[in-house]
Design a protein around this motif. Structure first.
Motif, PDB file in Angstrom:
ATOM      1  N   VAL A   1      -3.657  -3.470  11.837  1.00  0.00           N
ATOM      2  CA  VAL A   1      -3.289  -3.783  10.462  1.00  0.00           C
ATOM      3  C   VAL A   1      -2.099  -2.909  10.096  1.00  0.00           C
ATOM      4  O   VAL A   1      -2.240  -1.766   9.702  1.00  0.00           O
ATOM      5  CB  VAL A   1      -4.467  -3.509   9.501  1.00  0.00           C
ATOM      6  CG1 VAL A   1      -4.080  -3.902   8.087  1.00  0.00           C
ATOM      7  CG2 VAL A   1      -5.689  -4.272   9.953  1.00  0.00           C
TER       8      VAL A   1
ATOM      9  N   GLY B   1      -5.863   1.966   7.566  1.00  0.00           N
ATOM     10  CA  GLY B   1      -7.177   1.949   6.958  1.00  0.00           C
ATOM     11  C   GLY B   1      -7.534   3.350   6.511  1.00  0.00           C
ATOM     12  O   GLY B   1      -7.298   4.319   7.229  1.00  0.00           O
TER      13      GLY B   1
ATOM     14  N   ASP C   1      -8.605  -8.104   6.245  1.00  0.00           N
ATOM     15  CA  ASP C   1      -9.450  -8.567   5.152  1.00  0.00           C
ATOM     16  C   ASP C   1      -9.160 -10.022   4.824  1.00  0.00           C
ATOM     17  O   ASP C   1     -10.063 -10.788   4.563  1.00  0.00           O
ATOM     18  CB  ASP C   1      -9.206  -7.714   3.897  1.00  0.00           C
ATOM     19  CG  ASP C   1      -9.875  -6.360   4.022  1.00  0.00           C
ATOM     20  OD1 ASP C   1     -10.781  -6.238   4.860  1.00  0.00           O
ATOM     21  OD2 ASP C   1      -9.480  -5.452   3.296  1.00  0.00           O
TER      22      ASP C   1
ATOM     23  N   GLU D   1      -0.579   2.877   4.599  1.00  0.00           N
ATOM     24  CA  GLU D   1      -1.090   1.511   4.790  1.00  0.00           C
ATOM     25  C   GLU D   1      -2.091   1.421   5.932  1.00  0.00           C
ATOM     26  O   GLU D   1      -2.545   0.336   6.258  1.00  0.00           O
ATOM     27  CB  GLU D   1       0.081   0.533   5.002  1.00  0.00           C
ATOM     28  CG  GLU D   1       0.993   0.468   3.779  1.00  0.00           C
ATOM     29  CD  GLU D   1       1.919  -0.728   3.755  1.00  0.00           C
ATOM     30  OE1 GLU D   1       2.015  -1.434   4.776  1.00  0.00           O
ATOM     31  OE2 GLU D   1       2.546  -0.947   2.711  1.00  0.00           O
TER      32      GLU D   1
ATOM     33  N   THR E   1      -0.727  -3.121   4.344  1.00  0.00           N
ATOM     34  CA  THR E   1      -1.728  -3.489   3.353  1.00  0.00           C
ATOM     35  C   THR E   1      -1.018  -3.705   2.024  1.00  0.00           C
ATOM     36  O   THR E   1       0.094  -3.209   1.813  1.00  0.00           O
ATOM     37  CB  THR E   1      -2.792  -2.395   3.163  1.00  0.00           C
ATOM     38  OG1 THR E   1      -2.142  -1.189   2.755  1.00  0.00           O
ATOM     39  CG2 THR E   1      -3.576  -2.162   4.448  1.00  0.00           C
TER      40      THR E   1
ATOM     41  N   LEU F   1      -7.580  -3.819  -2.776  1.00  0.00           N
ATOM     42  CA  LEU F   1      -6.697  -3.552  -1.639  1.00  0.00           C
ATOM     43  C   LEU F   1      -6.941  -4.632  -0.603  1.00  0.00           C
ATOM     44  O   LEU F   1      -8.084  -4.905  -0.227  1.00  0.00           O
ATOM     45  CB  LEU F   1      -7.020  -2.177  -1.048  1.00  0.00           C
ATOM     46  CG  LEU F   1      -6.254  -1.786   0.220  1.00  0.00           C
ATOM     47  CD1 LEU F   1      -4.758  -1.707  -0.018  1.00  0.00           C
ATOM     48  CD2 LEU F   1      -6.778  -0.455   0.751  1.00  0.00           C
ATOM     49  N   GLU F   2      -5.848  -5.250  -0.159  1.00  0.00           N
ATOM     50  CA  GLU F   2      -5.955  -6.308   0.842  1.00  0.00           C
ATOM     51  C   GLU F   2      -5.239  -5.876   2.112  1.00  0.00           C
ATOM     52  O   GLU F   2      -4.177  -5.275   2.054  1.00  0.00           O
ATOM     53  CB  GLU F   2      -5.291  -7.596   0.334  1.00  0.00           C
ATOM     54  CG  GLU F   2      -5.971  -8.186  -0.877  1.00  0.00           C
ATOM     55  CD  GLU F   2      -5.245  -9.413  -1.394  1.00  0.00           C
ATOM     56  OE1 GLU F   2      -4.081  -9.626  -0.996  1.00  0.00           O
ATOM     57  OE2 GLU F   2      -5.846 -10.139  -2.189  1.00  0.00           O
ATOM     58  N   SER F   3      -5.838  -6.209   3.236  1.00  0.00           N
ATOM     59  CA  SER F   3      -5.144  -6.019   4.513  1.00  0.00           C
ATOM     60  C   SER F   3      -5.131  -7.361   5.222  1.00  0.00           C
ATOM     61  O   SER F   3      -5.828  -8.294   4.833  1.00  0.00           O
ATOM     62  CB  SER F   3      -5.849  -4.989   5.377  1.00  0.00           C
ATOM     63  OG  SER F   3      -7.092  -5.498   5.808  1.00  0.00           O
TER      64      SER F   3
ATOM     65  N   GLY G   1       0.817  -1.207   0.000  1.00  0.00           N
ATOM     66  CA  GLY G   1       0.000   0.000   0.000  1.00  0.00           C
ATOM     67  C   GLY G   1       0.851   1.258   0.000  1.00  0.00           C
ATOM     68  O   GLY G   1       0.504   2.263  -0.619  1.00  0.00           O
TER      69      GLY G   1
END
Ligand SMILES: [Zn+2]
Length: 210
Positions: free
Chosen positions: A146, A61, A107, A59, A149, A102-104, A52
């Motif tokens: 998190v 949220g 997620d 990165e 990301t 977008l992945e965290s 991210g």
């Protein structure tokens, strides 16, 4: 999702799965993404993973409307592979499928366990966005929970004359100023070969791959 119906594409999918198992999001190196490319017949499949930090510069949220707009714009840009990874016009390549997200770590957990939870969280998050105090607290929690990301994109191209796909120009680096390097793996019927493509030399010569 892409359907990996060709041998090399199946190898790419398997390789990517192994890479994901061995690579945690918190182990990624900011500035460095990965791009796997499989050539098979008239098809070219690509899979991109990028921090991210490289794509939107943060990165956590997405907190503000600006953050969310930046993520949306990045996803839209990442869904246009030929604008990022330009192939010679003579190859006649067009995009059959393209997806980007977008992945965290959060997620990924939800995806693994229950899609319902995933949807529910999005609704909760959207609701909290209307409450400034709660939203700020929630965003801080996200930052702790998190820490990293990644953007993930998958592409399938079809090329009229794939033998003319002799190089890739990485406009990717112009689109994403925080991206410094891509670790590229090329899979063809000659086998798999790794390359590092850097911002200061954003071209990959593929003539030896055919
Ligand atoms: Zn990170």
């Amino acid at each position: 999702m892409l359907k990996f119906s060709y041998t090399a594409l199946a190898i790419l999918a398997a390789t990517a799965a192994v890479a994901e198992e061995t690579r945690q999001l918190d182990a990624h190196e900011h500035g460095t993404g990965t791009l796997d490319i499989a050539f098979d017949g008239d098809r070219i499949a690509m899979e991109l993973h990028a921090p991210g930090a490289d794509i939107v510069g943060f990165e956590y949220g997405a907190k503000s409307a600006e953050d969310r707009a930046a993520v949306d714009a990045a996803v839209a840009t990442l869904a246009r592979p030929l604008d990022l990874f330009a192939l010679p016009a003579a190859a006649g390549c067009s995009v059959i499928e393209a997806s980007a997200s977008l992945e965290s770590e959060e997620d990924e957990d939800h995806d693994a366990h229950a899609d319902d939870d995933h949807d529910h969280d999005h609704e909760e998050h959207a609701d909290e966005g209307h409450d400034d105090d709660d939203h700020a607290a929630h965003a801080d929690d996200d930052h702790d929970a998190v820490s990293h990301t990644e953007f993930h994109a998958e592409y399938m191209l079809k090329c009229a004359d794939p033998a003319q796909a002799t190089k890739i120009d990485f406009a990717y680096f112009a689109s994403f100023p925080n991206a410094l390097e891509l670790e590229v793996q090329i899979i063809s019927d000659r086998g798999a070969t790794g390359f590092e493509v850097a911002r200061d030399a954003p071209t990959l010569d593929l003539r030896d791959m055919f």
